[in-house]
Design a protein around this motif. Structure first.
Motif, PDB file in Angstrom:
ATOM      1  N   VAL A  36       0.853  -1.180   0.000  1.00 40.18           N
ATOM      2  CA  VAL A  36       0.000   0.000   0.000  1.00 40.18           C
ATOM      3  C   VAL A  36       0.892   1.234   0.000  1.00 40.18           C
ATOM      4  O   VAL A  36       1.845   1.308   0.778  1.00 40.18           O
ATOM      5  N   GLY A  37       0.584   2.193  -0.861  1.00 40.20           N
ATOM      6  CA  GLY A  37       1.346   3.439  -0.905  1.00 40.20           C
ATOM      7  C   GLY A  37       0.939   4.250  -2.114  1.00 40.20           C
ATOM      8  O   GLY A  37       0.371   3.727  -3.068  1.00 40.20           O
ATOM      9  N   ASP A  38       1.245   5.521  -2.071  1.00 40.63           N
ATOM     10  CA  ASP A  38       0.897   6.422  -3.171  1.00 40.63           C
ATOM     11  C   ASP A  38       1.679   6.090  -4.431  1.00 40.63           C
ATOM     12  O   ASP A  38       2.676   5.351  -4.380  1.00 40.63           O
ATOM     13  N   LEU A  39       1.265   6.664  -5.553  1.00 40.32           N
ATOM     14  CA  LEU A  39       2.025   6.552  -6.792  1.00 40.32           C
ATOM     15  C   LEU A  39       3.452   7.036  -6.546  1.00 40.32           C
ATOM     16  O   LEU A  39       3.656   8.069  -5.902  1.00 40.32           O
ATOM     17  N   GLY A  40       4.418   6.266  -7.007  1.00 40.92           N
ATOM     18  CA  GLY A  40       5.812   6.654  -6.852  1.00 40.92           C
ATOM     19  C   GLY A  40       6.416   6.346  -5.497  1.00 40.92           C
ATOM     20  O   GLY A  40       7.564   6.706  -5.233  1.00 40.92           O
ATOM     21  N   ALA A  41       5.675   5.669  -4.645  1.00 43.36           N
ATOM     22  CA  ALA A  41       6.188   5.361  -3.303  1.00 43.36           C
ATOM     23  C   ALA A  41       7.298   4.317  -3.338  1.00 43.36           C
ATOM     24  O   ALA A  41       8.144   4.282  -2.451  1.00 43.36           O
ATOM     25  N   GLY A  42       7.289   3.453  -4.341  1.00 43.49           N
ATOM     26  CA  GLY A  42       8.334   2.432  -4.447  1.00 43.49           C
ATOM     27  C   GLY A  42       7.829   1.005  -4.347  1.00 43.49           C
ATOM     28  O   GLY A  42       8.603   0.089  -4.080  1.00 43.49           O
ATOM     29  N   LYS A  43       6.534   0.799  -4.574  1.00 38.81           N
ATOM     30  CA  LYS A  43       5.971  -0.554  -4.481  1.00 38.81           C
ATOM     31  C   LYS A  43       6.630  -1.490  -5.491  1.00 38.81           C
ATOM     32  O   LYS A  43       7.082  -2.574  -5.136  1.00 38.81           O
ATOM     33  N   THR A  44       6.697  -1.054  -6.749  1.00 36.81           N
ATOM     34  CA  THR A  44       7.281  -1.915  -7.782  1.00 36.81           C
ATOM     35  C   THR A  44       8.771  -2.116  -7.541  1.00 36.81           C
ATOM     36  O   THR A  44       9.291  -3.219  -7.730  1.00 36.81           O
ATOM     37  N   ARG A  45       9.470  -1.101  -7.075  1.00 40.37           N
ATOM     38  CA  ARG A  45      10.905  -1.252  -6.803  1.00 40.37           C
ATOM     39  C   ARG A  45      11.135  -2.286  -5.704  1.00 40.37           C
ATOM     40  O   ARG A  45      12.050  -3.095  -5.781  1.00 40.37           O
ATOM     41  N   LEU A  46      10.292  -2.274  -4.682  1.00 42.01           N
ATOM     42  CA  LEU A  46      10.415  -3.275  -3.622  1.00 42.01           C
ATOM     43  C   LEU A  46      10.151  -4.668  -4.184  1.00 42.01           C
ATOM     44  O   LEU A  46      10.872  -5.618  -3.881  1.00 42.01           O
ATOM     45  N   VAL A  47       9.126  -4.798  -5.021  1.00 47.10           N
ATOM     46  CA  VAL A  47       8.823  -6.096  -5.639  1.00 47.10           C
ATOM     47  C   VAL A  47      10.015  -6.566  -6.473  1.00 47.10           C
ATOM     48  O   VAL A  47      10.376  -7.750  -6.446  1.00 47.10           O
ATOM     49  N   GLN A  48      10.647  -5.654  -7.237  1.00 47.40           N
ATOM     50  CA  GLN A  48      11.814  -6.035  -8.031  1.00 47.40           C
ATOM     51  C   GLN A  48      12.915  -6.593  -7.153  1.00 47.40           C
ATOM     52  O   GLN A  48      13.552  -7.600  -7.491  1.00 47.40           O
ATOM     53  N   ALA A  49      13.147  -5.961  -6.010  1.00 45.26           N
ATOM     54  CA  ALA A  49      14.198  -6.420  -5.100  1.00 45.26           C
ATOM     55  C   ALA A  49      13.854  -7.780  -4.490  1.00 45.26           C
ATOM     56  O   ALA A  49      14.723  -8.641  -4.344  1.00 45.26           O
ATOM     57  N   ILE A  50      12.579  -7.974  -4.148  1.00 44.72           N
ATOM     58  CA  ILE A  50      12.149  -9.272  -3.615  1.00 44.72           C
ATOM     59  C   ILE A  50      12.335 -10.345  -4.685  1.00 44.72           C
ATOM     60  O   ILE A  50      12.887 -11.421  -4.415  1.00 44.72           O
ATOM     61  N   GLU A  52      14.325 -10.332  -7.235  1.00 47.09           N
ATOM     62  CA  GLU A  52      15.754 -10.546  -7.425  1.00 47.09           C
ATOM     63  C   GLU A  52      16.299 -11.499  -6.365  1.00 47.09           C
ATOM     64  O   GLU A  52      17.066 -12.410  -6.664  1.00 47.09           O
ATOM     65  N   GLY A  53      15.868 -11.293  -5.124  1.00 48.49           N
ATOM     66  CA  GLY A  53      16.285 -12.169  -4.034  1.00 48.49           C
ATOM     67  C   GLY A  53      15.786 -13.593  -4.184  1.00 48.49           C
ATOM     68  O   GLY A  53      16.363 -14.521  -3.623  1.00 48.49           O
ATOM     69  N   GLU A  71       3.604 -13.545 -13.549  1.00 46.77           N
ATOM     70  CA  GLU A  71       4.070 -14.736 -12.835  1.00 46.77           C
ATOM     71  C   GLU A  71       5.553 -14.899 -13.127  1.00 46.77           C
ATOM     72  O   GLU A  71       5.977 -14.793 -14.278  1.00 46.77           O
ATOM     73  N   TYR A  72       6.341 -15.144 -12.091  1.00 44.13           N
ATOM     74  CA  TYR A  72       7.782 -15.310 -12.231  1.00 44.13           C
ATOM     75  C   TYR A  72       8.202 -16.611 -11.573  1.00 44.13           C
ATOM     76  O   TYR A  72       7.689 -16.985 -10.522  1.00 44.13           O
ATOM     77  N   ASP A  73       9.163 -17.270 -12.207  1.00 46.36           N
ATOM     78  CA  ASP A  73       9.712 -18.506 -11.648  1.00 46.36           C
ATOM     79  C   ASP A  73      11.003 -18.174 -10.924  1.00 46.36           C
ATOM     80  O   ASP A  73      11.986 -17.769 -11.538  1.00 46.36           O
ATOM     81  N   GLY A  74      10.968 -18.324  -9.631  1.00 46.28           N
ATOM     82  CA  GLY A  74      12.155 -18.130  -8.807  1.00 46.28           C
ATOM     83  C   GLY A  74      12.268 -19.301  -7.857  1.00 46.28           C
ATOM     84  O   GLY A  74      11.661 -20.354  -8.081  1.00 46.28           O
ATOM     85  N   ARG A  75      13.009 -19.128  -6.798  1.00 43.08           N
ATOM     86  CA  ARG A  75      13.125 -20.173  -5.770  1.00 43.08           C
ATOM     87  C   ARG A  75      11.745 -20.611  -5.306  1.00 43.08           C
ATOM     88  O   ARG A  75      11.497 -21.770  -5.021  1.00 43.08           O
TER      89      ARG A  75
END
Length: 162
Positions: A36-50, A52-53, A71-75
């Motif tokens: 949850v957060g406003d536009l530009g808060a960083g939701k997608t950036r956090l998802v990218q980092a997760i 990546e991990g 849908e992404y295939d990761g661990r």
């Protein structure tokens, strides 16, 4: 702060990425994360980092604003939803969200406040507040036992910085 809550202050995108990697290490199949957060808060950036991990290349992860779900295939299988453009919760469920929420993957839902009434009660909610040009405050709240275990693992990994 209550026992089921953690705050993380990020001064940079690198610190946000570190939080995302800590999340990736803490996640287990079946966890639902409501962002949850406003536009530009960083939701997608956090998802990218997760992602990546979890072993998904960052460049493969994009905002699902127009696709609504990626849908992404990761661990662990990763399901990335965006509820911003949905008309109502019925449309969210028509995407097959209920099946994915009960599946063996991890669900990350941007704009989750728009579909909160159909999300599992046991979810980890992350509220992102912009506190400066590159600064963000992440408030994490557990809604049940599974999300509390995840929250505790994240807290151990990053330490509670208030």
């Amino acid at each position: 702060m209550s026992p089921g809550e953690l705050r993380f202050e990020s001064a940079s995108e690198a610190e946000t990425a570190a939080l995302g990697r800590a999340f990736a290490d803490a996640l287990a199949p079946g966890v639902c994360v409501a962002l949850v957060g406003d536009l530009g808060a960083g939701k997608t950036r956090l998802v990218q980092a997760i992602a990546e991990g979890l072993g998904v290349p960052r460049e493969e992860v994009a905002s699902p604003t127009f696709v609504l779900i990626h849908e992404y295939d990761g661990r662990i299988p990763l399901y990335h939803f965006d509820a911003y453009r949905l008309k109502d919760t019925d449309e969210f469920l028509e995407l097959g969200a209920d099946e994915l929420l009960e599946g063996e993957g991890v669900c990350l839902i941007e704009w989750a406040d728009r579909v909160a009434d159909v999300l599992p009660r046991d979810r980890l909610t992350i509220e992102i507040a912009v506190t400066g040009e590159t600064r963000r405050r992440f408030t994490l709240r557990a809604g049940g036992e599974r999300s509390l275990r995840t929250l505790e693992r994240v807290g151990q990994a990053v330490g509670s910085r208030q």
